[in-house]
Scaffold this motif. Structure first.
Motif, PDB file in Angstrom:
ATOM      1  N   SER A   1      -9.467  -3.309  -3.097  1.00  0.00           N
ATOM      2  CA  SER A   1     -10.128  -2.502  -2.077  1.00  0.00           C
ATOM      3  C   SER A   1     -10.366  -3.298  -0.789  1.00  0.00           C
ATOM      4  N   VAL A   2     -10.879  -4.502  -0.932  1.00  0.00           N
ATOM      5  CA  VAL A   2     -11.157  -5.338   0.249  1.00  0.00           C
ATOM      6  C   VAL A   2      -9.863  -5.646   0.996  1.00  0.00           C
ATOM      7  N   LEU A   3      -8.834  -6.044   0.271  1.00  0.00           N
ATOM      8  CA  LEU A   3      -7.565  -6.372   0.925  1.00  0.00           C
ATOM      9  C   LEU A   3      -6.933  -5.145   1.579  1.00  0.00           C
ATOM     10  N   LYS A   4      -6.949  -4.004   0.905  1.00  0.00           N
ATOM     11  CA  LYS A   4      -6.379  -2.785   1.498  1.00  0.00           C
ATOM     12  C   LYS A   4      -7.130  -2.402   2.768  1.00  0.00           C
ATOM     13  N   LYS A   5      -8.452  -2.510   2.728  1.00  0.00           N
ATOM     14  CA  LYS A   5      -9.248  -2.179   3.909  1.00  0.00           C
ATOM     15  C   LYS A   5      -8.917  -3.123   5.063  1.00  0.00           C
ATOM     16  N   GLU A   6      -8.835  -4.406   4.790  1.00  0.00           N
ATOM     17  CA  GLU A   6      -8.556  -5.378   5.849  1.00  0.00           C
ATOM     18  C   GLU A   6      -7.132  -5.231   6.391  1.00  0.00           C
ATOM     19  N   TYR A   7      -6.181  -4.920   5.524  1.00  0.00           N
ATOM     20  CA  TYR A   7      -4.813  -4.666   6.010  1.00  0.00           C
ATOM     21  C   TYR A   7      -4.771  -3.399   6.853  1.00  0.00           C
ATOM     22  N   ALA A   8      -5.560  -2.386   6.495  1.00  0.00           N
ATOM     23  CA  ALA A   8      -5.630  -1.167   7.301  1.00  0.00           C
ATOM     24  C   ALA A   8      -6.218  -1.476   8.681  1.00  0.00           C
ATOM     25  N   LEU A   9      -7.233  -2.334   8.733  1.00  0.00           N
ATOM     26  CA  LEU A   9      -7.803  -2.740  10.021  1.00  0.00           C
ATOM     27  C   LEU A   9      -6.800  -3.543  10.839  1.00  0.00           C
ATOM     28  N   LEU A  10      -6.042  -4.406  10.168  1.00  0.00           N
ATOM     29  CA  LEU A  10      -4.999  -5.166  10.863  1.00  0.00           C
ATOM     30  C   LEU A  10      -3.959  -4.206  11.434  1.00  0.00           C
ATOM     31  N   LYS A  11      -3.599  -3.205  10.661  1.00  0.00           N
ATOM     32  CA  LYS A  11      -2.620  -2.214  11.124  1.00  0.00           C
ATOM     33  C   LYS A  11      -3.112  -1.537  12.398  1.00  0.00           C
ATOM     34  N   THR A  12      -4.396  -1.183  12.449  1.00  0.00           N
ATOM     35  CA  THR A  12      -4.971  -0.571  13.646  1.00  0.00           C
ATOM     36  C   THR A  12      -4.830  -1.499  14.850  1.00  0.00           C
ATOM     37  N   SER A  13      -5.086  -2.771  14.656  1.00  0.00           N
ATOM     38  CA  SER A  13      -4.975  -3.744  15.749  1.00  0.00           C
ATOM     39  C   SER A  13      -3.528  -3.904  16.218  1.00  0.00           C
TER      40      SER A  13
END
Length: 166
Positions: free
Chosen positions: A131-143
């Motif tokens: 969950s933590v990694l998926k969330k952080e990768y999703a935030l990276l994708k936004t950036s």
């Protein structure tokens, strides 16, 4: 869609951190290759690079418990290193090459999120770590999407009729 609220707040924080006030350029401005704009893009890519570096490290730590013979372990690690390499290669190239490299980075992020979902479903990763990694990768994708859009918008200089008034 469960990360949409977090993505928006992270994106707003990201814009503020990188001194982007979100205002449109003056319609009389046609310079999209100036040093200030390039500096803003490199600053943004520097943020993306640092975030990618931390995520690659975290992914290595989390996958360390997987068996050595598990192909998913090596595929996730390989993809994360390729993602980091893609961000690095996007830092000092032409805008067109930068957009292409960032599009490739976005594909790798999607691939990693998929791998994380599979690893969690097959009980290779804990729910918390996945969950933590998926969330952080999703935030990276936004950036990354934000940086891609900034580059795209620079190439779309528009001239108003007032530009030609002498």
């Amino acid at each position: 869609m469960e990360y949409k609220k977090d993505n928006m707040s992270a994106n707003e924080h990201y814009k503020r951190q990188n001194n982007d006030n979100g205002q449109k350029r003056d319609s009389n401005s046609v310079s999209f290759n100036n040093t200030e704009e390039r500096s803003q893009i490199n600053k943004g890519l520097s943020f993306v690079f640092r975030k990618s570096e931390k995520l690659t490290t975290a992914l290595y730590m989390v996958t360390d418990i997987m068996p050595e013979r598990e192909p998913m372990k090596w595929k996730m690690r390989e993809t994360s290193v390729e993602l980091l390499s893609g961000v690095t290669s996007a830092m000092n190239v032409t805008p067109g090459e930068k957009m292409s490299a960032l599009a490739d980075v976005l594909k790798k992020i999607d691939r990693l999120i998929s791998f994380l979902e599979i690893a969690h479903a097959s009980r290779m990763l804990s729910a918390m770590n996945a969950s933590v990694l998926k969330k952080e990768y999703a935030l990276l994708k936004t950036s990354v999407e934000y940086e891609w859009t900034k580059i795209f918008d620079q190439g779309n200089a528009s001239l108003s009729e007032s530009f030609f008034h002498v």
